[in-house]
Design an enzyme around this catalytic site. Sequence first.
Site, mmCIF file in Angstrom:
data_model
loop_
_atom_site.group_PDB
_atom_site.id
_atom_site.type_symbol
_atom_site.label_atom_id
_atom_site.label_comp_id
_atom_site.label_asym_id
_atom_site.label_seq_id
_atom_site.Cartn_x
_atom_site.Cartn_y
_atom_site.Cartn_z
ATOM 1 N N HIS A 117 60.312 -10.152 63.501
ATOM 2 C CA HIS A 117 61.041 -11.406 63.277
ATOM 3 C C HIS A 117 60.589 -12.470 64.269
ATOM 4 O O HIS A 117 60.265 -13.608 63.886
ATOM 5 C CB HIS A 117 62.539 -11.123 63.417
ATOM 6 C CG HIS A 117 63.418 -12.330 63.426
ATOM 7 N ND1 HIS A 117 64.177 -12.712 62.345
ATOM 8 C CD2 HIS A 117 63.683 -13.254 64.402
ATOM 9 C CE1 HIS A 117 64.862 -13.807 62.641
ATOM 10 N NE2 HIS A 117 64.584 -14.147 63.893
ATOM 11 N N GLU A 118 60.573 -12.114 65.559
ATOM 12 C CA GLU A 118 60.218 -13.116 66.573
ATOM 13 C C GLU A 118 58.755 -13.534 66.463
ATOM 14 O O GLU A 118 58.419 -14.717 66.600
ATOM 15 C CB GLU A 118 60.534 -12.587 67.976
ATOM 16 C CG GLU A 118 61.998 -12.228 68.219
ATOM 17 C CD GLU A 118 62.964 -13.370 67.949
ATOM 18 O OE1 GLU A 118 62.531 -14.531 67.885
ATOM 19 O OE2 GLU A 118 64.164 -13.096 67.781
ATOM 20 N N HIS B 120 58.289 -15.973 63.711
ATOM 21 C CA HIS B 120 58.738 -17.339 63.989
ATOM 22 C C HIS B 120 57.559 -18.260 64.320
ATOM 23 O O HIS B 120 57.638 -19.472 64.109
ATOM 24 C CB HIS B 120 59.724 -17.349 65.152
ATOM 25 C CG HIS B 120 61.156 -17.268 64.731
ATOM 26 N ND1 HIS B 120 61.679 -18.066 63.735
ATOM 27 C CD2 HIS B 120 62.180 -16.486 65.171
ATOM 28 C CE1 HIS B 120 62.967 -17.776 63.581
ATOM 29 N NE2 HIS B 120 63.299 -16.820 64.434
ATOM 30 N N GLU C 152 64.849 -18.821 60.137
ATOM 31 C CA GLU C 152 65.317 -17.460 60.410
ATOM 32 C C GLU C 152 65.104 -16.546 59.215
ATOM 33 O O GLU C 152 64.743 -15.370 59.377
ATOM 34 C CB GLU C 152 66.795 -17.485 60.810
ATOM 35 C CG GLU C 152 67.094 -18.291 62.056
ATOM 36 C CD GLU C 152 66.359 -17.787 63.288
ATOM 37 O OE1 GLU C 152 66.101 -16.571 63.375
ATOM 38 O OE2 GLU C 152 66.036 -18.614 64.157
ATOM 39 N N ASP D 99 62.963 -13.192 59.094
ATOM 40 C CA ASP D 99 63.507 -11.904 58.645
ATOM 41 C C ASP D 99 62.606 -11.273 57.594
ATOM 42 O O ASP D 99 62.254 -10.086 57.675
ATOM 43 C CB ASP D 99 64.907 -12.098 58.042
ATOM 44 C CG ASP D 99 66.006 -12.125 59.087
ATOM 45 O OD1 ASP D 99 65.738 -11.795 60.252
ATOM 46 O OD2 ASP D 99 67.149 -12.482 58.725
#
Length: 696
Positions: free
Chosen positions: A534-535, A538, A595, A599
């Site tokens: 996820h990070e 980003h 976000e 995800d």
Amino acid sequence: MSGVRSLSTSAALAALIAAAGLAGCQSTDTKAPASPAAQPASSPQGPQGAGMPAAPGLPVVDNDVNPCENFFLHACSVWNKRNPIPADQPRWGTFNKLADDNLALLHDELEKLAAHPTPDSQRVADFYAACMDEKGIEARGLVPLQPLLGRINGLKSKKALTSLLVDLHIAGVNAFHRVGQQQDYKDATQVIAGVYQGGLGLPDKPYYFRDDEKSKQQRAAYVAHIQKMMELAGLPDAAAKAQTVMTIETRLADASLDRVAMREPENRYHLKTFAELRKLDPAIDWAAYIRGAGVKQPATLNVSNPDYMKRENELIHSLSLADIKTYLTWRTLSAYANWLPDAFVQENFNFYERTMRGAKEMKPRWKRCVSATDTALGEDLGKYFVARAFGPEKKARMLQMVADIRKSLDETFPTLTWMSKETQAKAHAKLDAFTAKIGYPDKWRDYSALAVSRGDALGNALRAESFEFHYDMAKIGKPVDKGEWGMTPPTVNAYYSSTHNDINFPAGILQPPFFDSAADDAVNYGAIGVVIGHEISHGFDDQGRKFDGDGNLKDWWTADDAAQFKTRAQCLVDQYGGYVADGDVKENGKLKLGENTADNGGIRVAYRALMERLGAKKDEKIGGLTAAQRFFYGFAQVWCGEARPEYRRLQAQTDPHSLGEYRVNGTLSNMKEFAEAFNCKPTDKMVAGEKACRVW
């Protein structure tokens, strides 16, 4: 993300809904009927509806709920029933429970340190002990805040406003605008000054203007709250003063950008000369402000919202001196409400926690004081957390997962038929430049210049704000320190920085159920592995993709590839924008796009990394479950939890993260690998089929 926050509710609320890292757990939707034909291939030792899970890290699931109809309820309803929302919480989930456990560990440490402080622990011990001194706080009343309130009351002219605002901003009072430091978006090696919109007490611009009945009720409650706080402070004409504050804040809100607009980096970056700032907002003596803040006058700086500064100038010129004093008095009382006698604390709770978030009871004093100590002295206190909760073996395993998942994303780029070779090459270059920080800083911050007194709670908070303000301002004009962290070690969260091009995982989140040393790789890659993915993702979401590998705001996409990206991203906007949060309030698909992109991308690259890590062992079962099934259970249990209706509305409207059930069901419905793992049929609710959204 720098800046010490006092126990003010406005600051705490802003921290909660800030667009950084991950959000906590959300609530459930309606239970679906079971379909035995679609149940996972579990043995009698597999996950059951009661008792203990079959293996470390696996949840106790609800086998009455078909995983292909509602995987969130299937994986989480048992946990939710066993863990009802505590009265002092607006929501409760695995994030919150772990944060509570971390607070308890810190509480144990602080109680020991307060009883027997050492030279190294004196600051944190005294800060915590002063916060816990309720009798002393009651006895001192408003006296510790009188120097600031007296300065406001003594304002003789608008010309003197600048000097007063400097003092208020140093003290952490968010009034009219904010001033701070930031990485230059066009030269990521340098720190520059920035001027930003601010000065509001409600969560976002639309709260001042929505015409629905709930919003009207919240505005009326806010005005009543201001009036009550003014009355507690012994101020005359409190009702009229409350209306004055609301009028001023509404005008400031009208000049502000909302959260959706602020997501776009282009909307919040406008490099101006110092002379241009002075021309935009001559109501403020900017040369005097910069001198008062202890900063050398910059040649250029970022004026985040130029129109806001222009309209602030018009507002200040139109206001009477009395109205300015009223507004500044309110902002100061609000900022320090939770450091004042209990009547102020209770009233602050009634509006911000009970009305806006739905909490039924106030958190016990010790929790509030541990959190305040972590906020003010995060790395001083964090040393004790790391010593007890984070060892080198965790860091080594995390770094291995990071390497696997990074490699997985790198190998994903060539498979994207919609992305040209030219853009892929630049994506590879950005990923090559990416770094990871795990656990805690390599170099701890030095707090020796911060004076802390065991008998002065509010004074400690004021001095902590001043310390942080000057610490931040001292960075202006200097090279960026990429070793700094934006979260404290005990924090249950993680984040990606576009300007640093790095991911950051505090020790606080590297505990079960996110990271379980006893669990197998499939569970951990599904839990913390997806958070890692996820990070990293980003860096390639709708806003992160606008920055290059060096952290500069730079367009490295071909026009066709950018158009293809937007088309795929719009699918996620539409999908999540259709989910209902509460009543007539739906998720804001545009606000949450970054976000949701992270995800959906993060789970794909984590899954691919796991399959490559397991190799021939990927078909081996544990507890009757395949590796794929364990992976998806590991992912889902991170988001178990529920939230009160008030909080669901707040999160849907102001938080960039979707509610927990939609982070689970929305994400998994887009993955054919999930449908295959649980033998789902094309007609099942957890199968999006041809409507599935995918960016990465």
